[in-house]
Design an enzyme around this catalytic site. Structure first.
Site, PDB file in Angstrom:
ATOM      1  N   LYS A  52      -7.883  -4.961   7.223  1.00  0.00           N
ATOM      2  CA  LYS A  52      -7.920  -3.503   7.075  1.00  0.00           C
ATOM      3  C   LYS A  52      -9.049  -3.109   6.126  1.00  0.00           C
ATOM      4  O   LYS A  52      -9.815  -2.185   6.388  1.00  0.00           O
ATOM      5  CB  LYS A  52      -6.573  -2.993   6.540  1.00  0.00           C
ATOM      6  CG  LYS A  52      -5.475  -3.034   7.578  1.00  0.00           C
ATOM      7  CD  LYS A  52      -4.090  -2.806   6.991  1.00  0.00           C
ATOM      8  CE  LYS A  52      -3.049  -2.958   8.113  1.00  0.00           C
ATOM      9  NZ  LYS A  52      -1.663  -2.897   7.645  1.00  0.00           N
ATOM     10  N   GLN A  96       1.721  -2.069   2.296  1.00  0.00           N
ATOM     11  CA  GLN A  96       1.910  -3.093   3.335  1.00  0.00           C
ATOM     12  C   GLN A  96       3.365  -3.563   3.367  1.00  0.00           C
ATOM     13  O   GLN A  96       3.922  -3.944   2.337  1.00  0.00           O
ATOM     14  CB  GLN A  96       0.951  -4.276   3.061  1.00  0.00           C
ATOM     15  CG  GLN A  96       1.003  -5.376   4.098  1.00  0.00           C
ATOM     16  CD  GLN A  96       0.521  -4.917   5.483  1.00  0.00           C
ATOM     17  OE1 GLN A  96      -0.479  -4.213   5.603  1.00  0.00           O
ATOM     18  NE2 GLN A  96       1.240  -5.302   6.517  1.00  0.00           N
ATOM     19  N   ASP A 119       0.409   5.601   7.563  1.00  0.00           N
ATOM     20  CA  ASP A 119       1.272   4.795   8.444  1.00  0.00           C
ATOM     21  C   ASP A 119       2.177   5.685   9.287  1.00  0.00           C
ATOM     22  O   ASP A 119       2.830   5.203  10.215  1.00  0.00           O
ATOM     23  CB  ASP A 119       2.147   3.866   7.590  1.00  0.00           C
ATOM     24  CG  ASP A 119       1.860   2.405   7.850  1.00  0.00           C
ATOM     25  OD1 ASP A 119       1.125   2.118   8.810  1.00  0.00           O
ATOM     26  OD2 ASP A 119       2.372   1.560   7.099  1.00  0.00           O
TER      27      ASP A 119
END
Ligand code: NAD
Length: 281
Positions: A52, A96, A119
């Site tokens: 990422k 994460q 997200d």
């Protein structure tokens, strides 16, 4: 059969996003920023976060990774998120997952400002998606959606079957396809006759985590099959779809690896840019 090349599609998307970042830089004299919080030493998470960060840098975003040890106190993480919520150089925040057991996932998700929730997991963004309002859409379903639309631009009236009902995948994917006027069925571990459900589907999205669950005789001729699953085997990573069997009947199929995965990361970059633009406006 069309082999859906997620790597190529993701590369094209990243190119477009890179141009967009350059234009935003000219216009606002600053670039969107993505901050990822990584807790613990889990190898897959470390690899995802590294990818990422690399992709974000490549398209010109400001990118930062904040690492904590597995034992970090929940309060430290929540305080850091609050600090990032108030930092104007940070457009998007991603924590994460999975998290260590002593950290409450829901608290973490709800502490991230919905405006920076790249997200798309904050309840406000979940509500926005199900209401058809503007907001962040979870990256993996967004990536799957873009791949499906490349194969078939008009999805009106198509029968779509989600396998898996997680917030991250199945539920959000169902909302996106509902907005495209598909007739959507969400199946899960307690569904009876999963094979029969799949056999009537024009579109199947499998996000389960069971190696090669979807067999060739589960799939209608000419169906579009999207394989989200990532399952480690001795022979490497395989998906939730028996590729060799399903590729003989499906109209289009994503490979694993090289299908949905690269699109997930590209969509994270897209979401970061969208958050930046909404903030400027
Ligand atoms: P999850 O464990 O949260 O959800 C799995 C879902 O599968 C559940 O809703 C469960 O009810 C359903 N399920 C379990 N057994 C089933 C069965 N026998 N029949 C039908 N449904 C069944 O998982 P998740 O986070 O949604 O991830 C699913 C898979 O997708 C995993 O393999 C994960 O690694 C992968 N994944 C891939 C990406 C990517 O970018 N490619 C991103 C996220 C997750």
């Amino acid at each position: 059969m069309i082999l859906i090349d997620g790597k190529k599609e993701a590369e094209e998307l990243r190119k477009k996003l890179k141009d967009e970042v350059s234009a935003l830089k000219l216009k606002y004299k600053k670039v969107p920023g993505l901050t990822v919080i990584l807790i613990g030493e889990m190898t897959p998470s470390q690899i995802y976060v590294r990818n990422k960060e690399k992709s974000a840098n490549e398209i010109g975003l400001k990118s930062e990774v904040i690492k904590y040890p597995e034992s970090v106190e929940e309060k430290i993480v929540l305080d850091k998120i609050k600090e990032l919520n108030n930092d104007d150089t940070v457009s998007g925040i991603l924590v994460q997952l999975p998290l260590p057991k002593h950290i409450d996932k829901q608290k973490v998700i709800e502490t991230i400002s919905p405006n920076k929730d790249v997200d798309g997991l904050h309840p406000i963004n979940v509500g926005n998606l199900s209401s058809g309002y503007q907001g962040s859409i979870p990256c993996t379903p967004l990536g799957c959606y873009l791949l499906i639309k490349k194969i078939e631009s008009n999805l009106t009236g198509k029968k779509a079957v989600m396998i898996g009902r997680s917030n991250l995948n199945g539920k959000a994917m169902a909302q996106l396809l509902l907005q495209e006027d598909c007739t959507v069925t969400i199946t899960h571990s307690k569904t009876k006759n999963l094979k029969e459900e799949c056999l009537v589907a024009d579109i199947i999205v499998a996000a389960v985590g069971i190696k090669e669950l979807v067999r060739g005789d589960w799939v209608k001729k000419d169906a579009i099959v999207i394989d989200v699953g990532i399952n480690k085997t001795e022979k490497g990573i395989v998906g939730d779809v028996a590729f060799n069997e399903v590729s003989k009947v499906a109209k289009a199929l994503t490979p694993v690896p090289g299908g949905v995965g690269p699109m997930t990361i590209a969509c994270l970059l897209k979401n970061t840019i969208e958050c930046f633009k909404r903030f400027q406006n």
